[in-house]
Write a protein that holds these residues in place. Structure first.
Motif, PDB file in Angstrom:
ATOM      1  N   ILE A  90      31.164  11.787  18.883  1.00  0.00           N
ATOM      2  CA  ILE A  90      30.899  12.887  19.804  1.00  0.00           C
ATOM      3  C   ILE A  90      30.472  14.093  18.984  1.00  0.00           C
ATOM      4  O   ILE A  90      31.186  14.532  18.085  1.00  0.00           O
ATOM      5  CB  ILE A  90      32.165  13.215  20.629  1.00  0.00           C
ATOM      6  CG1 ILE A  90      32.588  11.973  21.421  1.00  0.00           C
ATOM      7  CG2 ILE A  90      31.911  14.404  21.552  1.00  0.00           C
ATOM      8  CD1 ILE A  90      33.917  12.133  22.150  1.00  0.00           C
ATOM      9  N   VAL A  98      26.734  20.150  20.641  1.00  0.00           N
ATOM     10  CA  VAL A  98      25.457  20.847  20.495  1.00  0.00           C
ATOM     11  C   VAL A  98      25.492  22.015  21.481  1.00  0.00           C
ATOM     12  O   VAL A  98      26.384  22.105  22.312  1.00  0.00           O
ATOM     13  CB  VAL A  98      24.244  19.930  20.791  1.00  0.00           C
ATOM     14  CG1 VAL A  98      24.129  18.851  19.738  1.00  0.00           C
ATOM     15  CG2 VAL A  98      24.336  19.318  22.179  1.00  0.00           C
ATOM     16  N   LYS A 116      23.370  24.177  24.387  1.00  0.00           N
ATOM     17  CA  LYS A 116      22.170  24.262  25.231  1.00  0.00           C
ATOM     18  C   LYS A 116      22.322  25.504  26.080  1.00  0.00           C
ATOM     19  O   LYS A 116      23.273  25.588  26.871  1.00  0.00           O
ATOM     20  CB  LYS A 116      22.110  23.060  26.178  1.00  0.00           C
ATOM     21  CG  LYS A 116      21.451  21.816  25.613  1.00  0.00           C
ATOM     22  CD  LYS A 116      21.202  20.853  26.771  1.00  0.00           C
ATOM     23  CE  LYS A 116      20.802  19.476  26.289  1.00  0.00           C
ATOM     24  NZ  LYS A 116      20.717  18.529  27.410  1.00  0.00           N
ATOM     25  N   GLU A 167      28.265  24.514  26.031  1.00  0.00           N
ATOM     26  CA  GLU A 167      28.643  23.416  25.146  1.00  0.00           C
ATOM     27  C   GLU A 167      28.187  22.079  25.741  1.00  0.00           C
ATOM     28  O   GLU A 167      28.559  21.742  26.865  1.00  0.00           O
ATOM     29  CB  GLU A 167      30.157  23.364  24.985  1.00  0.00           C
ATOM     30  CG  GLU A 167      30.748  24.579  24.304  1.00  0.00           C
ATOM     31  CD  GLU A 167      32.245  24.607  24.471  1.00  0.00           C
ATOM     32  OE1 GLU A 167      32.943  24.361  23.479  1.00  0.00           O
ATOM     33  OE2 GLU A 167      32.719  24.860  25.591  1.00  0.00           O
ATOM     34  N   PHE A 168      27.439  21.348  24.971  1.00  0.00           N
ATOM     35  CA  PHE A 168      27.034  19.993  25.353  1.00  0.00           C
ATOM     36  C   PHE A 168      27.396  19.045  24.216  1.00  0.00           C
ATOM     37  O   PHE A 168      27.604  19.476  23.074  1.00  0.00           O
ATOM     38  CB  PHE A 168      25.526  19.937  25.628  1.00  0.00           C
ATOM     39  CG  PHE A 168      25.180  20.280  27.049  1.00  0.00           C
ATOM     40  CD1 PHE A 168      25.220  21.594  27.474  1.00  0.00           C
ATOM     41  CD2 PHE A 168      24.834  19.284  27.957  1.00  0.00           C
ATOM     42  CE1 PHE A 168      24.921  21.922  28.786  1.00  0.00           C
ATOM     43  CE2 PHE A 168      24.531  19.604  29.275  1.00  0.00           C
ATOM     44  CZ  PHE A 168      24.577  20.928  29.698  1.00  0.00           C
ATOM     45  N   TYR A 169      27.437  17.763  24.543  1.00  0.00           N
ATOM     46  CA  TYR A 169      27.884  16.799  23.543  1.00  0.00           C
ATOM     47  C   TYR A 169      27.006  15.557  23.569  1.00  0.00           C
ATOM     48  O   TYR A 169      26.769  14.981  24.636  1.00  0.00           O
ATOM     49  CB  TYR A 169      29.350  16.413  23.810  1.00  0.00           C
ATOM     50  CG  TYR A 169      30.266  17.603  23.658  1.00  0.00           C
ATOM     51  CD1 TYR A 169      30.917  17.853  22.460  1.00  0.00           C
ATOM     52  CD2 TYR A 169      30.432  18.513  24.697  1.00  0.00           C
ATOM     53  CE1 TYR A 169      31.732  18.968  22.309  1.00  0.00           C
ATOM     54  CE2 TYR A 169      31.245  19.636  24.554  1.00  0.00           C
ATOM     55  CZ  TYR A 169      31.886  19.854  23.354  1.00  0.00           C
ATOM     56  OH  TYR A 169      32.682  20.965  23.201  1.00  0.00           O
ATOM     57  N   GLN A 170      26.542  15.176  22.398  1.00  0.00           N
ATOM     58  CA  GLN A 170      25.809  13.921  22.272  1.00  0.00           C
ATOM     59  C   GLN A 170      26.793  12.807  21.955  1.00  0.00           C
ATOM     60  O   GLN A 170      27.688  12.989  21.132  1.00  0.00           O
ATOM     61  CB  GLN A 170      24.800  14.010  21.122  1.00  0.00           C
ATOM     62  CG  GLN A 170      23.674  14.963  21.409  1.00  0.00           C
ATOM     63  CD  GLN A 170      22.663  15.022  20.268  1.00  0.00           C
ATOM     64  OE1 GLN A 170      22.921  14.501  19.179  1.00  0.00           O
ATOM     65  NE2 GLN A 170      21.544  15.644  20.518  1.00  0.00           N
ATOM     66  N   THR A 192      27.373   8.971  20.547  1.00  0.00           N
ATOM     67  CA  THR A 192      26.824   7.795  19.860  1.00  0.00           C
ATOM     68  C   THR A 192      27.860   6.686  19.923  1.00  0.00           C
ATOM     69  O   THR A 192      29.063   6.958  20.044  1.00  0.00           O
ATOM     70  CB  THR A 192      26.523   8.088  18.376  1.00  0.00           C
ATOM     71  OG1 THR A 192      27.690   8.658  17.779  1.00  0.00           O
ATOM     72  CG2 THR A 192      25.371   9.050  18.209  1.00  0.00           C
ATOM     73  N   LEU A 220      22.651   6.867  19.343  1.00  0.00           N
ATOM     74  CA  LEU A 220      22.746   7.803  20.462  1.00  0.00           C
ATOM     75  C   LEU A 220      22.515   7.045  21.767  1.00  0.00           C
ATOM     76  O   LEU A 220      21.581   6.248  21.870  1.00  0.00           O
ATOM     77  CB  LEU A 220      21.659   8.858  20.269  1.00  0.00           C
ATOM     78  CG  LEU A 220      21.683  10.080  21.173  1.00  0.00           C
ATOM     79  CD1 LEU A 220      22.955  10.891  20.927  1.00  0.00           C
ATOM     80  CD2 LEU A 220      20.454  10.950  20.902  1.00  0.00           C
ATOM     81  N   ALA A 228      22.571  14.594  26.033  1.00  0.00           N
ATOM     82  CA  ALA A 228      23.888  15.205  25.867  1.00  0.00           C
ATOM     83  C   ALA A 228      24.510  15.508  27.228  1.00  0.00           C
ATOM     84  O   ALA A 228      23.810  15.741  28.210  1.00  0.00           O
ATOM     85  CB  ALA A 228      23.748  16.491  25.055  1.00  0.00           C
ATOM     86  N   TYR A 277      30.499  19.781  28.543  1.00  0.00           N
ATOM     87  CA  TYR A 277      31.905  19.779  28.117  1.00  0.00           C
ATOM     88  C   TYR A 277      32.820  19.031  29.090  1.00  0.00           C
ATOM     89  O   TYR A 277      33.568  18.133  28.691  1.00  0.00           O
ATOM     90  CB  TYR A 277      32.342  21.250  27.995  1.00  0.00           C
ATOM     91  CG  TYR A 277      33.770  21.481  27.608  1.00  0.00           C
ATOM     92  CD1 TYR A 277      34.141  21.484  26.274  1.00  0.00           C
ATOM     93  CD2 TYR A 277      34.744  21.717  28.576  1.00  0.00           C
ATOM     94  CE1 TYR A 277      35.460  21.725  25.903  1.00  0.00           C
ATOM     95  CE2 TYR A 277      36.064  21.953  28.220  1.00  0.00           C
ATOM     96  CZ  TYR A 277      36.421  21.952  26.886  1.00  0.00           C
ATOM     97  OH  TYR A 277      37.716  22.177  26.532  1.00  0.00           O
ATOM     98  N   VAL A 293      32.683  15.004  29.153  1.00  0.00           N
ATOM     99  CA  VAL A 293      32.794  14.141  27.966  1.00  0.00           C
ATOM    100  C   VAL A 293      33.857  13.055  28.146  1.00  0.00           C
ATOM    101  O   VAL A 293      33.608  11.869  27.890  1.00  0.00           O
ATOM    102  CB  VAL A 293      33.101  14.983  26.701  1.00  0.00           C
ATOM    103  CG1 VAL A 293      33.331  14.080  25.498  1.00  0.00           C
ATOM    104  CG2 VAL A 293      31.961  15.939  26.416  1.00  0.00           C
TER     105      VAL A 293
END
Ligand code: SF4
Lengths: 104, 170, 550
Positions: C470, C473, C475, C479-482, C484, C498, C502, C505, C508
């Motif tokens: 996690i 990032v 945007k 808060e955003f999360y990519q 994988t 990935l 994303a 928050y 997630v």
């Protein structure tokens, strides 16, 4: 390192200058009286590029007192209360968003 | 900029010669690598001490054929964070046996003295007067070192092995 | 344990004195912040969002009880009563004043602890398998070599101003617990056909913006030559590593840009030149270091003591035993992992009281020794099996007996935006929420699954190599999360893939639940691990599940 004065200044609204106090790292804001305060409410609010640049220059001159001054966004409500303009600044002014491990 | 040699600040006996400045008939001069490499023999052939300022992105191998005829090699620290000249210094001293003056130039601050000494430098163009004045005290800051290196001081391992020998001998 | 001698002690005391002088000069305005920054970084002092952060080295993850007590003391006296164990066998204190740092360092120096080179562009703390010396099947204790490396790299005059930070990790086991493939130099101790002890040397691993898995540069370097070989690598890197762009300055980029072959040629050429120099380790030198490692006087004990059989009737104990206790090379003993990941707590944090209590338990049950692992847990490495029930109760009382080691709630997380000035997003609250979503029962049903969280691309939380990774990032100030999946940090290290755009928050934990549900539905057998299922199936089915409704 580019000195803060060489940075391109871009502001989109009311802004303050913030830094960390050199002695202990505490979050501080530049006041209108050539001084620093640990309370955001005391910060000098600027809203033009020129005044922001001047405030930043004055702040950067205090290398002994403060580390890494930069311009941060704020909002100001009708009563004049200053609020941090983004999450990072909110966390800097109000502290971590989690419970600090309790000392039992 | 004060020059520190043998732990004292001295007047620089070398004239820093700009690339387009005329070469004086005699007197010690310090020239750039570019100027030196244009006509090394002519510069060396002068009957006065010669020093070369060697940039940190050029292998010292190019300098090796001339080492025994140079009085000074000056290595450059464009910023104190850029440690390339540390490798050049050790190579000059340890691999190529250079015995002349090895001078540190550029952003030289007191907190690098110990490292520089350990790498074989013996002259320092120091940025600040206060740092130059503090040289002797700063250079003595450490009395033990882990690594073997060029300054002739014993490494921790050598000292430990010696201690062992003397223990087993007694 | 390695016992410091007079030389080691003198060196760290001289280092403390030097730093004290540097801090004084900074506070007096004699040096600028720009000049001081590099000096403080070389001593583990960062400036974070709210305060200075102080990172202390725990070389190869071994601590004595006295050392742990001293860390507790520093937490209490100079900080806010807790510390944070990191993914590189360091501990961080988050609230320390610059003016107090020299005293804190002096206190630590009393027990042989320092903060040298825990940051800055130098060789960092040498890490090793946290079970070194006690894991069954090791060739030899890799800490002897880690200590040799520690000494060699400490205040190295040539390599303290490298293009970028430089990290070593060492293991002596086939199963890699030290994540050597994601280090600048990874060393695996092995023996060649002639029975000579040496190393397989990997180079150019690392996470961050451009993750790379380390590559074998030389399958075997004899122990006697290892310092010469490492010096050759460092010298090539020091001279040719890029200094024009901070994101391209790590050795992994140099290896990538030159190509492994060309890089190897450069190193070999330099290695040849160094030859049999003063760095060659003769047997006496190795023996010198080895002789200063002391090992417990183990008793002859049973592997199945009565105490254990009796206590196993308690389901709480049985669950902990199955989860947190691992085999020891010595009969009758076990390695006990202490989970610093209780439900709802910041991963890797321990209070001063916990540290003191663990130190006391180490004295009582583990020959005074504690280990720190890169998963941000602690371990007691030499526990007699008959003592396990008593130890369990004591650990439970101080909140470090959650039986979730290697499970989905044993999350690795960096400090993130709550503390870190480089962060894009928070890590800790995400980890906390996840620990609340998965009961221990569910976590056991899922089996081994590592979630790693980083608050920015610097990847201190090793997100690339999490089974689920996690990455925070930003945007538009949100808060955003990519996410994988499929990464791993062990001997089969790979960088995760990935799965799609994303997510915000609040979403997630839902996404992770969806991934886990997909896995539970798709796995072939209960013992097909998540990571194996991803390998078999690829990311598609997981991606579909996650984005079908988003
Ligand atoms: S990964 Fe980023 S946010 Fe997390 S600790 Fe490292 S630098 Fe800070």
């Amino acid at each position: 390192m580019t000195s803060p004065l060489q940075q391109k200044i871009k502001i989109t609204g009311p802004s303050v200058v913030t830094a960390n106090r050199a002695r202990d790292g505490a979050v501080i804001w530049r006041t209108a009286h050539q001084d620093w305060s640990t309370d955001l409410a005391d910060a000098a609010v600027v809203s033009t590029v020129d005044t922001a640049r001047a405030l930043l220059a004055e702040s950067a001159a205090d290398d002994v007192g403060a580390v890494g001054p930069y311009i941060a966004p704020v909002t100001v409500d009708d009563s004049g209360a200053i609020e941090p303009g983004n999450l990072r600044e909110l966390i800097r002014s109000t502290g971590v968003t989690i419970d600090i491990p309790a000392t039992v | 900029m004060p020059l520190v040699k043998n732990a004292t600040t001295i007047a620089d006996p070398f004239v820093h010669l700009a690339d387009d400045a005329e070469l004086p008939l005699d007197g010690a001069v310090l020239v750039s690598a570019a100027r030196f490499l244009q006509d090394p023999e002519a510069l060396i052939g002068r009957n006065s001490p010669l020093g070369v300022i060697w940039p940190n992105n050029r292998p010292v191998d190019d300098l090796v054929p001339y080492l025994d005829r140079l009085a000074v090699v000056a290595l450059v620290y464009p910023s104190f964070r850029d440690g390339r000249a540390h490798s050049q210094a050790r190579l000059l001293r340890e691999r190529h046996g250079y015995r002349g003056e090895l001078r540190a130039t550029g952003q030289i601050l007191r907190d690098q003295f110990v490292f520089l000494l350990r790498n074989g430098f013996d002259a320092f163009e120091v940025k600040k007067d206060a740092d130059a004045a503090a040289f002797a005290a700063t250079a003595k800051r450490y009395s033990v070192f882990y690594q073997p290196s060029s300054d002739g001081r014993l490494s921790a391992w050598q000292r430990r092995l010696q201690a062992r020998h003397s223990e087993s001998a007694s | 344990m390695y016992a410091y001698d007079e030389i080691d002690r003198t060196l760290i005391n001289e280092r403390v004195a030097e730093f004290r002088d540097q801090v004084q000069r900074r506070l007096a305005g004699e040096i600028t912040e720009d000049e001081f920054k590099m000096l403080r970084l070389m001593n583990g002092v960062y400036l974070q969002l709210h305060a200075y952060m102080f990172r202390v080295a725990i070389p190869y993850g071994t601590l004595s009880a006295d050392q742990l007590r001293k860390l507790a003391h520093v937490a209490r006296k100079y900080d806010r009563g807790y510390g944070h164990f990191t993914t590189r066998q360091n501990i961080q204190f988050n609230w320390i004043a610059l003016a107090d740092l020299p005293d804190a360092l002096a206190d630590l120096a009393e027990v042989g602890i320092h903060a040298m080179q825990t940051s800055g562009n130098c060789t960092r703390n040498i890490t090793a398998d946290q079970w070194a010396g006690v894991a069954p099947g090791e060739i030899e204790d890799p800490r002897i070599w880690a200590e040799i490396m520690r000494q060699y790299t400490t205040l190295h005059p040539e390599f303290s101003f490298l293009p970028r930070k430089f990290k070593f990790a060492i293991t002596a086991s086939d199963h890699d617990r030290a994540a050597i493939k994601i280090h600048d130099i990874g060393l695996r101790l092995r023996q060649n056909d002639a029975g000579v002890t040496g190393f397989e040397v990997l180079v150019g691993g690392g996470l961050g913006r451009t993750p790379f898995i380390g590559k074998v540069i030389k399958p075997f370097v004899p122990g006697r030559d290892i310092l010469s070989y490492v010096e050759a690598i460092l010298r090539v890197y020091n001279q040719y590593g890029r200094r024009d762009n901070i994101y391209k300055a790590r050795i992994k980029i140099l290896v990538h840009e030159l190509g492994l072959e060309k890089f190897r040629d450069e190193v070999e050429e330099e290695f040849l030149q160094i030859g049999d120099g003063p760095l060659t380790l003769d047997d006496a030198m190795i023996e010198e270091i080895r002789s200063r490692f002391t090992y417990p006087a183990y008793a002859k004990l049973s592997d199945n003591p009565e105490e254990l059989t009796k206590a196993s009737a308690d389901p709480g104990f049985a669950a902990w035993l199955a989860n947190s206790v691992a085999p020891h090379k010595q009969q009758g003993y076990a390695i006990v992992t202490l989970s610093l990941k209780p439900v709802g707590a910041p991963p890797g944090d321990a209070t001063a009281e916990q540290m003191d209590a663990i130190a006391d338990l180490a004295d009582r049950y583990s020959f005074g020794e504690i280990r720190v692992g890169h998963e941000q847990n602690l371990a007691l490495p030499h526990v007699a099996k008959r003592d396990l029930p008593a130890l369990w109760q004591a650990l439970d009382r101080i909140g470090v007996a959650t039986p979730n080691v290697n499970l989905i709630t044993d999350i690795i997380a960096c400090p993130g935006l709550d503390y870190c000035s480089l962060a894009n997003a928070r890590s800790i609250p995400i980890a906390q929420e996840l620990t609340r979503r998965f009961s221990n029962e569910t976590a056991n049903l899922i089996g081994r699954l590592h979630i790693n969280i980083s608050g920015c691309i610097n990847a201190c939380g090793h997100h690339h190599v999490g089974h689920i990774g996690i990455l925070g990032v930003e945007k538009n100030d949100e808060e955003f999360y990519q996410i994988t999946i499929g990464g791993r940090a062990d001997e089969g290290a790979v960088v995760g893939t990935l799965i799609g755009p994303a997510v915000p928050y609040d979403d997630v934990a839902n996404v992770v639940e969806d991934i886990v549900e997909a896995y539970l539905a798709l796995r072939q057998r209960p013992d097909e691990l998540f990571i194996d299922a991803v390998k078999r199936l690829g990311v598609e089915p997981f991606k579909e599940r996650v984005y079908a409704t988003r």
